[in-house]
Design a protein around this motif. Structure first.
Motif, PDB file in Angstrom:
ATOM      1  N   GLU A 117       0.675  -1.250   0.147  1.00 21.78           N
ATOM      2  CA  GLU A 117       0.029   0.089  -0.040  1.00 21.78           C
ATOM      3  C   GLU A 117       0.968   1.283  -0.111  1.00 21.78           C
ATOM      4  N   GLN A 118       1.842   1.199   0.610  1.00 21.59           N
ATOM      5  CA  GLN A 118       3.084   2.212   0.603  1.00 21.59           C
ATOM      6  C   GLN A 118       3.556   2.619  -0.776  1.00 21.59           C
ATOM      7  N   ASP A 119       3.872   1.682  -1.491  1.00 18.97           N
ATOM      8  CA  ASP A 119       4.314   1.745  -2.860  1.00 18.97           C
ATOM      9  C   ASP A 119       3.279   2.332  -3.559  1.00 18.97           C
ATOM     10  N   GLN A 120       2.054   1.725  -3.412  1.00 19.80           N
ATOM     11  CA  GLN A 120       0.909   2.485  -4.222  1.00 19.80           C
ATOM     12  C   GLN A 120       0.687   4.002  -4.194  1.00 19.80           C
ATOM     13  N   TRP A 121       0.884   4.383  -2.672  1.00 19.13           N
ATOM     14  CA  TRP A 121       0.811   5.660  -2.146  1.00 19.13           C
ATOM     15  C   TRP A 121       1.886   6.546  -2.771  1.00 19.13           C
ATOM     16  N   GLU A 122       3.232   6.145  -2.832  1.00 17.39           N
ATOM     17  CA  GLU A 122       4.204   6.779  -3.205  1.00 17.39           C
ATOM     18  C   GLU A 122       3.976   7.051  -4.874  1.00 17.39           C
ATOM     19  N   LEU A 123       3.734   5.923  -5.598  1.00 11.62           N
ATOM     20  CA  LEU A 123       3.416   6.168  -6.986  1.00 11.62           C
ATOM     21  C   LEU A 123       2.286   7.378  -7.131  1.00 11.62           C
ATOM     22  N   PHE A 124       1.296   7.047  -6.631  1.00  5.01           N
ATOM     23  CA  PHE A 124       0.407   8.282  -6.556  1.00  5.01           C
ATOM     24  C   PHE A 124       0.640   9.600  -6.217  1.00  5.01           C
ATOM     25  N   GLN A 125       1.428   9.895  -4.994  1.00  3.70           N
ATOM     26  CA  GLN A 125       2.181  10.934  -4.780  1.00  3.70           C
ATOM     27  C   GLN A 125       3.116  11.392  -5.765  1.00  3.70           C
ATOM     28  N   GLU A 126       3.951  10.615  -6.337  1.00  3.58           N
ATOM     29  CA  GLU A 126       4.884  10.896  -7.427  1.00  3.58           C
ATOM     30  C   GLU A 126       4.172  11.385  -8.533  1.00  3.58           C
ATOM     31  N   LYS A 127       3.052  10.881  -9.089  1.00  2.00           N
ATOM     32  CA  LYS A 127       2.448  11.390 -10.406  1.00  2.00           C
ATOM     33  C   LYS A 127       1.527  12.585 -10.039  1.00  2.00           C
ATOM     34  N   LEU A 128       1.172  12.754  -8.707  1.00  5.11           N
ATOM     35  CA  LEU A 128       0.525  13.991  -8.509  1.00  5.11           C
ATOM     36  C   LEU A 128       1.411  15.218  -8.651  1.00  5.11           C
ATOM     37  N   GLN A 129       2.757  15.062  -8.158  1.00  4.70           N
ATOM     38  CA  GLN A 129       3.714  16.135  -8.213  1.00  4.70           C
ATOM     39  C   GLN A 129       4.108  16.418  -9.517  1.00  4.70           C
ATOM     40  N   GLU A 130       3.827  15.670 -10.538  1.00  2.00           N
ATOM     41  CA  GLU A 130       4.081  15.812 -11.762  1.00  2.00           C
ATOM     42  C   GLU A 130       3.027  16.737 -12.715  1.00  2.00           C
ATOM     43  N   LEU A 131       1.830  16.650 -12.015  1.00  2.00           N
ATOM     44  CA  LEU A 131       1.035  17.505 -12.720  1.00  2.00           C
ATOM     45  C   LEU A 131       1.078  19.037 -12.476  1.00  2.00           C
ATOM     46  N   SER A 132       0.500  19.925 -13.200  1.00  2.00           N
ATOM     47  CA  SER A 132       0.667  21.505 -13.208  1.00  2.00           C
ATOM     48  C   SER A 132       0.279  21.824 -11.845  1.00  2.00           C
ATOM     49  N   GLU A 133       0.571  22.921 -11.338  1.00  2.00           N
ATOM     50  CA  GLU A 133       0.379  23.423  -9.951  1.00  2.00           C
ATOM     51  C   GLU A 133      -1.191  23.582  -9.755  1.00  2.00           C
ATOM     52  N   ASN A 134      -1.658  24.150 -10.760  1.00  2.00           N
ATOM     53  CA  ASN A 134      -3.185  24.254 -10.819  1.00  2.00           C
ATOM     54  C   ASN A 134      -3.770  22.997 -10.574  1.00  2.00           C
ATOM     55  N   CYS A 135      -3.739  21.996 -11.102  1.00  2.00           N
ATOM     56  CA  CYS A 135      -4.113  20.629 -11.154  1.00  2.00           C
ATOM     57  C   CYS A 135      -3.994  20.165  -9.567  1.00  2.00           C
TER      58      CYS A 135
END
Length: 190
Positions: A117-135
């Motif tokens: 679950e932590q690996d899933q969370w880290e992938l989610f967080q990493e991809k979230l940071q790749e989005l634009s600041e507005n998103c």
């Protein structure tokens, strides 16, 4: 000592069993974990268990694979604790309790599932940071269940409908980014 050096010290203390470093981890993190768990229908004993499980999970992960924390150690460990508590609450809702029944959940399985679950969370967080600041901002509001009216006001959108459309598009971009990552298929198959 820089923040990075201090974080590395805490992680190495956990891995090597350095009492002074581990005591520092407890002094800094435990009060926050306790406050979080109690606010979310737990007890002080639950908070102690959550911190123990999170530390065990973190130590296990750090010893078994290349491991790097991209945020602060404190933030990472606290997020891990929150995830452990959410998992505990979810499991307890599905568990029938009886004083004569022995819980058959194995500790090794729990650690493996928590690490997954932590690996899933880290992938989610990493991809979230790749989005634009507005998103990132609009999704942060959305995930924190802020009303659309308030999001529109805060971010300067004309209507709630515009906010809904932006959330839909940003969630789509996030989902697409996560699914395009090779780790997604590995995590999905487990």
């Amino acid at each position: 000592m820089t923040q990075k050096e201090h974080d590395d010290y805490l992680l190495q203390s956990l891995i090597s069993g350095n009492d002074a470093g581990i005591l520092e981890i407890y002094k800094v993190i435990y009060p926050k974990v306790k406050r979080y768990v109690i606010r979310h229908d737990g007890t002080e004993d639950d908070a102690k268990d959550v911190l123990q499980k999170a530390l065990l999970q973190l130590a296990t992960r750090a010893q078994t694979k290349t491991f790097e924390i991209n945020s602060s150690f404190e933030g990472y460990l606290f997020t891990t604790c929150k995830n452990v508590w959410r998992r505990e609450v979810k499991i307890s809702k599905n568990r029938v309790t009886n004083d004569t029944v022995i819980d058959l959940v194995h500790e090794e399985r729990e650690i493996a599932l928590a690490a997954f679950e932590q690996d899933q969370w880290e992938l989610f967080q990493e991809k979230l940071q790749e989005l634009s600041e507005n998103c990132r901002k609009i999704l942060e509001f959305f995930f924190n269940k802020i009303p659309y009216v308030q999001i529109a006001k805060t971010l300067g959108y004309a209507t709630e409908n515009t906010v809904r459309q932006r959330i839909f598009k940003c969630k789509g971009k996030l989902k697409e980014s996560i699914q395009a990552d090779a780790r997604y298929n590995e995590l999905k198959e487990l």
